[in-house]
Motif scaffolding. Sequence first.
Motif, short mmCIF file in Angstrom:
data_model
loop_
_atom_site.label_atom_id
_atom_site.label_comp_id
_atom_site.label_asym_id
_atom_site.label_seq_id
_atom_site.Cartn_x
_atom_site.Cartn_y
_atom_site.Cartn_z
N VAL A 128 7.91 4.33 26.14
CA VAL A 128 8.43 5.34 27.06
C VAL A 128 9.91 5.08 27.38
CG1 VAL A 128 8.12 6.44 29.30
CG2 VAL A 128 6.15 5.58 28.07
N ILE A 129 10.24 3.80 27.54
CA ILE A 129 11.62 3.43 27.85
C ILE A 129 12.55 3.79 26.69
CG2 ILE A 129 13.12 1.43 28.19
CD1 ILE A 129 10.89 0.23 29.92
N ARG A 130 12.06 3.60 25.46
CA ARG A 130 12.89 3.94 24.30
C ARG A 130 13.17 5.43 24.24
NH1 ARG A 130 9.23 0.31 21.52
NH2 ARG A 130 8.17 2.10 20.68
N VAL A 131 12.15 6.24 24.54
CA VAL A 131 12.36 7.69 24.53
C VAL A 131 13.37 8.08 25.61
CG1 VAL A 131 11.27 9.95 24.62
CG2 VAL A 131 9.99 8.01 23.77
N PRO B 155 4.51 1.47 31.87
CA PRO B 155 4.82 2.68 31.10
C PRO B 155 4.47 3.96 31.85
CG PRO B 155 3.76 1.08 29.69
CD PRO B 155 3.70 0.53 31.07
N ILE B 156 3.32 3.96 32.53
CA ILE B 156 2.89 5.14 33.28
C ILE B 156 3.86 5.39 34.45
CG2 ILE B 156 1.00 6.17 34.63
CD1 ILE B 156 0.17 5.78 31.78
N TYR B 157 4.27 4.30 35.09
CA TYR B 157 5.20 4.41 36.21
C TYR B 157 6.53 5.02 35.75
CZ TYR B 157 8.31 3.07 40.00
OH TYR B 157 9.24 3.10 41.00
N VAL B 158 7.05 4.50 34.65
CA VAL B 158 8.33 5.01 34.12
C VAL B 158 8.20 6.48 33.75
CG1 VAL B 158 10.03 4.81 32.25
CG2 VAL B 158 9.11 2.76 33.31
N SER C 262 -1.04 -3.83 24.00
CA SER C 262 -1.49 -3.49 25.34
C SER C 262 -0.30 -3.22 26.28
CB SER C 262 -2.34 -4.63 25.91
OG SER C 262 -2.65 -4.38 27.25
N LEU C 263 0.72 -4.07 26.21
CA LEU C 263 1.91 -3.88 27.05
C LEU C 263 2.57 -2.54 26.76
CD1 LEU C 263 3.99 -7.18 27.12
CD2 LEU C 263 2.44 -6.30 28.84
N GLY D 109 2.32 -6.06 37.82
CA GLY D 109 1.13 -6.88 37.99
C GLY D 109 -0.06 -6.30 37.23
N ASN D 110 -0.27 -4.98 37.40
CA ASN D 110 -1.37 -4.32 36.68
C ASN D 110 -1.22 -4.46 35.18
OD1 ASN D 110 -2.59 -3.41 39.00
ND2 ASN D 110 -1.57 -1.42 38.97
N THR D 111 0.01 -4.22 34.69
CA THR D 111 0.25 -4.29 33.24
C THR D 111 -0.14 -5.65 32.70
OG1 THR D 111 2.15 -2.86 33.64
CG2 THR D 111 1.98 -3.84 31.46
#
Lengths: 307, 298
Positions: A133-136, B253-256, B234-235, B85-87
């Motif tokens: 997501v960060i890369r996009v 990732p979901i947060y971002v 997973s990360l 933390g969740n990640t």
Amino acid sequence: MLQRFRENKSMQGTFLALPTTLWLFVLLIIPLFLTLVVSFGQRSPDGDVIFSFGLHNYIRLFGYSTDCPGGQTSCFDPLYVNILWRSLTLAFNTTVCVILLAYPLAYFIARAHPKRRNMFLFMVLIPLWTNFVIRVYAWMMLLRKEGAINIVLGWFANLLGLDFTPLEMLYTPGAVLVGMVYEFLPFMILPIYTSLEKIDNSLYEAAADLGANAFKTLLRVTLPLSMPGVVAGTILVFIPVMGTFIVSDILGGRQVILVGNLIQRQFLDARDPTFGSAASLILMVMTLIVTYFYTRKFGFGEEIVAA
Amino acid sequence: MNPFKRSPLVIAATTLVYFFLYAPIVILVLYSFNASRANVKFEGFITSFSDRVQMDGSFVEASPCGPFHWYCDLSKNKDVIEAAGNTLTIAFTATIVATVIGTMAALALQRYDFKIKPFSQLSLYIPIVIPEIVMGIGILTLFSQSFGWLNQALNLTGDSRLALGIGTVTVSHIAFMVPFVTLVVQARLQGFDKSYEEAAMDLGANEWTTFWRITFPMILPGVLSGALLAFTLSLDDFVITFFTNGPGSTTLPIYVYGLLRRIITPQVNALSTVWIAIVFIAVLLLQWLQSRETKPSH
């Protein structure tokens, strides 16, 4: 009982494989079956699934519409067919671009001094490890009107004394293509590298001894022998591109809708899991058909695991 | 003929591709020091300890952290810390389970004959040949339907109700990670010289001892690289997590992704830069470990 287990090889094998097999059965195979069942169902008014049997979702997906102009009861609406076709062509274009970019790099790494090969490979992997997501999102900062590419282009134009109007690059099909190519490039580099690295150096020497020039060597030795890598890479790129929805969501805005976006929206916005399931089943069938014919021609390379 | 001779064309193409790979990363890091609050424009670097009036007249207040203003903001962001933390919790738990059961399956598939073997082997290819979103919505449907029935059948209400959360994300991650672990370990087992095991058995070791003293140390590099691959998968995962997470199980990732739909401050860049730095250090560490491991054999 324990004695029997010790002597029975088949029982031991089953015992060792059971956790994985069960896990995959419950979380991959049952869900696929469930998707199939749901895709025949109907949406209840509050977005739940009514289990029934009907092909209405598929008929709708392939263009049947009851929402027609001029009082007709039914007509052809190409909306979803267009989305499917767009995803297919985008996945094809992405794969071709990725092969063209990945090949020279993989060749370079494979022919580099063994001491430096690992470093070059890690340099390919580091961007891959910064989150998808960060890369996009990074491409958003490059492509937007006030973004880095336009700033740099502006400088050049200034230097040359030209007028410069910033280019509109974000939220276009081109932006989506660039994002997809960027995201999946490493998945092509690694398998091509693996198969190039296996090529014995004596083959190049033999080609040179027999009078082949660099171009002929590439065409007759390097390319054919690296085909397993290209095939493995194509599978690793084509399939995820077909289903990805983040790249088109972020870089395409609302302009470029792919099957992935369609499925996501049916589940979360439109709240029609039955239509979403039908779309994802078609997506799966499309990728399986393409992979089947592609691998039947070239074989399913073990390079997939090596990557 | 020099085997490492390269044409300038290949070198030029390679340089270009590396540039393409790194341009976004450089921009990310650069913008994490952006003076602009909105992160749309680059308005110069944050200067330390001074208020700054921006072009549109708004203020960036003095930051006690100097140019690291956005990093300070980030360290105070509770949501980010929770998501991180969740990640990590999900990635660690899922990696351990996937590595253990995946290695077991690899041994079974490589060494034993049993009834369900063809089925076991075939199921490993599902995550490779089927788009992730198809698996994601399939798993979501499975959970939402079965949880609905179970909650009703068992009369579960309130907090004891089955719902999407860290548990469902972890369980789903394991499902798509296991095949990668198994395939990597299997590849390692294929090049395995069985005579070492036979020698150990001849010298009187039983199967258990042979496995732990001979087999396991020899396949350990394969197991570790399988685990590392699983961990990074997973990360990095967005799609499966997107469909299986619930309240309280937001990952980075979901947060971002959530932020991208609202106002983005350079905090996201600071977060990404920290992430990249951690990955970079981990890679260097791994390289160093590997070079130590291989040196004595030279």
